[in-house]
Design a protein around this motif. Structure first.
Motif, PDB file in Angstrom:
ATOM      1  N   ASP B  42       0.831  -1.200   0.000  1.00 31.40           N
ATOM      2  CA  ASP B  42       0.000   0.000   0.000  1.00 31.40           C
ATOM      3  C   ASP B  42       0.873   1.260   0.000  1.00 31.40           C
ATOM      4  OD1 ASP B  42      -2.394   1.455   0.141  1.00 31.40           O
ATOM      5  OD2 ASP B  42      -2.285   1.553   2.320  1.00 31.40           O
ATOM      6  N   GLU B  46       1.263   3.917  -3.034  1.00 29.95           N
ATOM      7  CA  GLU B  46       1.013   5.350  -2.806  1.00 29.95           C
ATOM      8  C   GLU B  46       2.140   6.197  -3.415  1.00 29.95           C
ATOM      9  OE1 GLU B  46      -1.536   6.808  -0.772  1.00 29.95           O
ATOM     10  OE2 GLU B  46      -0.686   8.683  -0.010  1.00 29.95           O
ATOM     11  N   PHE B  49       1.867   6.172  -7.128  1.00 31.98           N
ATOM     12  CA  PHE B  49       0.761   7.066  -7.505  1.00 31.98           C
ATOM     13  C   PHE B  49       1.213   8.525  -7.409  1.00 31.98           C
ATOM     14  CE2 PHE B  49      -3.289   9.262  -6.779  1.00 31.98           C
ATOM     15  CZ  PHE B  49      -4.076   8.707  -7.777  1.00 31.98           C
ATOM     16  N   ARG B  73      -9.339 -10.052  -4.817  1.00 33.84           N
ATOM     17  CA  ARG B  73      -9.961  -9.671  -3.545  1.00 33.84           C
ATOM     18  C   ARG B  73      -8.931  -9.559  -2.417  1.00 33.84           C
ATOM     19  NH1 ARG B  73     -14.505  -9.698  -0.359  1.00 33.84           N
ATOM     20  NH2 ARG B  73     -15.955 -10.170  -2.043  1.00 33.84           N
ATOM     21  N   LEU B  76      -5.090  -7.406  -3.976  1.00 33.44           N
ATOM     22  CA  LEU B  76      -5.315  -6.013  -4.377  1.00 33.44           C
ATOM     23  C   LEU B  76      -6.227  -5.295  -3.399  1.00 33.44           C
ATOM     24  CD1 LEU B  76      -3.683  -5.162  -6.742  1.00 33.44           C
ATOM     25  CD2 LEU B  76      -4.343  -7.518  -7.087  1.00 33.44           C
ATOM     26  N   GLY B  77      -7.007  -6.078  -2.647  1.00 30.53           N
ATOM     27  CA  GLY B  77      -7.861  -5.484  -1.630  1.00 30.53           C
ATOM     28  C   GLY B  77      -7.075  -4.804  -0.513  1.00 30.53           C
ATOM     29  N   ASN B  80      -4.983   0.856  -1.808  1.00 27.31           N
ATOM     30  CA  ASN B  80      -5.968   1.910  -2.081  1.00 27.31           C
ATOM     31  C   ASN B  80      -6.623   1.715  -3.453  1.00 27.31           C
ATOM     32  OD1 ASN B  80      -7.335   4.319  -2.484  1.00 27.31           O
ATOM     33  ND2 ASN B  80      -5.720   5.574  -1.592  1.00 27.31           N
ATOM     34  N   PRO B  81      -7.967   1.654  -3.515  1.00 24.89           N
ATOM     35  CA  PRO B  81      -8.655   1.442  -4.797  1.00 24.89           C
ATOM     36  C   PRO B  81      -8.281   2.482  -5.863  1.00 24.89           C
ATOM     37  CG  PRO B  81     -10.231   1.359  -2.978  1.00 24.89           C
ATOM     38  CD  PRO B  81      -8.915   1.776  -2.393  1.00 24.89           C
ATOM     39  N   GLN B  82      -7.917   3.675  -5.405  1.00 31.89           N
ATOM     40  CA  GLN B  82      -7.438   4.735  -6.284  1.00 31.89           C
ATOM     41  C   GLN B  82      -6.284   4.266  -7.170  1.00 31.89           C
ATOM     42  OE1 GLN B  82      -5.424   7.948  -4.134  1.00 31.89           O
ATOM     43  NE2 GLN B  82      -7.080   9.292  -4.763  1.00 31.89           N
ATOM     44  N   ARG B  85      -6.414  -0.473 -11.236  1.00 28.81           N
ATOM     45  CA  ARG B  85      -7.317  -0.501 -12.389  1.00 28.81           C
ATOM     46  C   ARG B  85      -7.552  -1.958 -12.757  1.00 28.81           C
ATOM     47  NH1 ARG B  85      -8.236   2.002 -17.720  1.00 28.81           N
ATOM     48  NH2 ARG B  85     -10.164   0.945 -18.279  1.00 28.81           N
ATOM     49  N   TYR B  86      -8.747  -2.459 -12.446  1.00 29.84           N
ATOM     50  CA  TYR B  86      -9.084  -3.860 -12.689  1.00 29.84           C
ATOM     51  C   TYR B  86      -9.813  -4.012 -14.023  1.00 29.84           C
ATOM     52  CZ  TYR B  86     -11.748  -8.198 -12.366  1.00 29.84           C
ATOM     53  OH  TYR B  86     -12.311  -9.414 -12.637  1.00 29.84           O
TER      54      TYR B  86
END
Lengths: 273, 273
Positions: B42, B46, B49, B73, B76-77, B80-82, B85-86
């Motif tokens: 994560d 970040e 990103f 799930r 990647l869970g 951050n969903p941000q 890209r799935y």
């Protein structure tokens, strides 16, 4: 009253950004409720995905530091990434500006069964140019009409919109901008343009009130979430999504095959040739 | 040895789907390590990103029930969903079939700073038609070449590919298909076509070996993850991603403005006009 009723934008006014008009008044209580909200959201999203028909579109708008990113992390982070389509909308590129303002938005819509998340959206196109004095009168009204028609079309074709204005106070923004500047790991989130937008605070608030008045429709209402408290904002957006999904009541589809027959075939084919 | 070295596809053979060639041998240990792996993933995502320049693309391939969805799930869970890209690739639609097989793939690439996740991919186009006897010889070789050139292009323009073959045994697939049929909440994941593919198990394994032999390049190597144990698969994919991101070593970018000057301006503008 439901959260959707409580937060629904009412023509003519904005609540206090520190308000807690529904739900838990205390942080500990809200944080305690979040895992259960998340588990139900995840379950309902799984059913929506299984149906693979309808879509939800969460539109997040708000001033810089209002918590769009934090909402994505904390609320959508509770759902299977498979079921989330995130899209940020930055200042339009030269290529994007050569198209209609809804062009890039249409390309970013979620697939059936997904929750789409717009971090900013087509609403930037009636906020920024208005504040900068580049859009007014009939042209502005025309964009409102186009937005309403577009969202009506989405609603009619199975996309439920959840439009959320994260409403913070200028005092809270000051604290958050300062925190971004002081933390080396957060400085990338700040640009000097944030200060320019801050200087036009009242113009932006006026532009937001215009948006809420002109584009909160029956097909696609706006919700105003007081966002000075991050935990309250997370609780509120999670609850708005949850109420929306509960109403959609997605269900695991009929499998479309004879379960017993398939089980029998599976066992018969047990030994792979 | 790193996980990337251990799992790297070696020409000519597949490991036992029940193997645990690297990392924890016990479920409790793997589950215990996962939160820490997730936190580092994560954090690195970040930074990626924040840089908003390079991209990572995780390609997940495997037989039905091999755990592509579960990996999304659980691994990647944790991010951050941000930053994710799935994209799932199903049987090509009529419209997609009118284009080159890489057309829909190019449209689904992640944005800079994101981890893209392909749930199936362009590799379906050298697996399914080959098994069905619709693609062979020079035409098949041509597709391999096009894939290698495409991935070389991605690598050269800042996308790091992590291609993972989730390798399960036919016995484990039987158990998982049976479980899907017996659980009403899982029946939607099963289609009778799964059984048809299962009947061609050995053909698919041969086709996968061909893919691994022909498209595991220096620019975009394949990793084979023994996937009969879900907890091991999750640990392995998380670790492959983590090693990849550690090597990329994304860093918070220089803010590009004078921090002290901005702080002073911010405090001066404290009172919103």
């Amino acid at each position: 009253m439901t959260a959707r009723e409580v937060f629904r934008a009412v023509s003519g006014g904005l609540p206090d950004p520190g308000d807690r008009p529904a739900g838990p008044a205390k942080k500990s209580k809200a944080l305690g409720e979040l895992p259960e909200l998340g588990a139900e959201l995840d379950e309902l999203q799984e059913r929506l995905f299984a149906e693979s028909d309808r879509r939800v579109l969460l539109v997040l708008q708000g001033m810089d530091t209002s918590g769009k990113g934090g909402t994505v992390r904390h609320v959508l982070g509770m759902v299977n990434p498979q079921g989330v389509r995130y899209q940020a909308f930055k200042k339009p590129t030269a290529a994007e500006r050569r198209h209609h303002f809804l062009w890039r938005v249409r390309k970013a819509l979620p697939d059936p069964g997904q929750i789409g998340v717009f971090d900013r959206s087509h609403y930037e196109d009636v906020l920024v140019p208005r504040v900068l004095g580049q859009l007014a009168g009939p042209e502005l009204k025309q964009r409102y009409r186009e937005i309403n028609a577009f969202e009506r079309e989405l609603a009619d074709t199975g996309t439920t919109l959840v439009k959320v204005f994260l409403h913070i106070s200028p005092e809270e923004q000051l604290r958050r901008l300062r925190a971004r500047l002081l933390d080396p790991a957060k400085r990338w989130k700040y640009t000097p343009a944030d200060l320019e937008a801050r200087e036009r605070w009242h113009d932006y608030q006026r532009a937001y009130r215009g948006v809420l008045r002109q584009t909160s429709t029956a097909a696609a209402p706006w919700y105003v979430v007081p966002a000075d408290r991050k935990w309250y904002r997370n609780w509120a957006v999670a609850t708005l999504l949850l109420e929306t999904l509960r109403e959609l009541a997605p269900a695991y589809p009929d499998p479309g095959y004879d379960v017993a027959a398939q089980l029998a075939e599976l066992e018969a084919a047990k030994a792979v040739p």
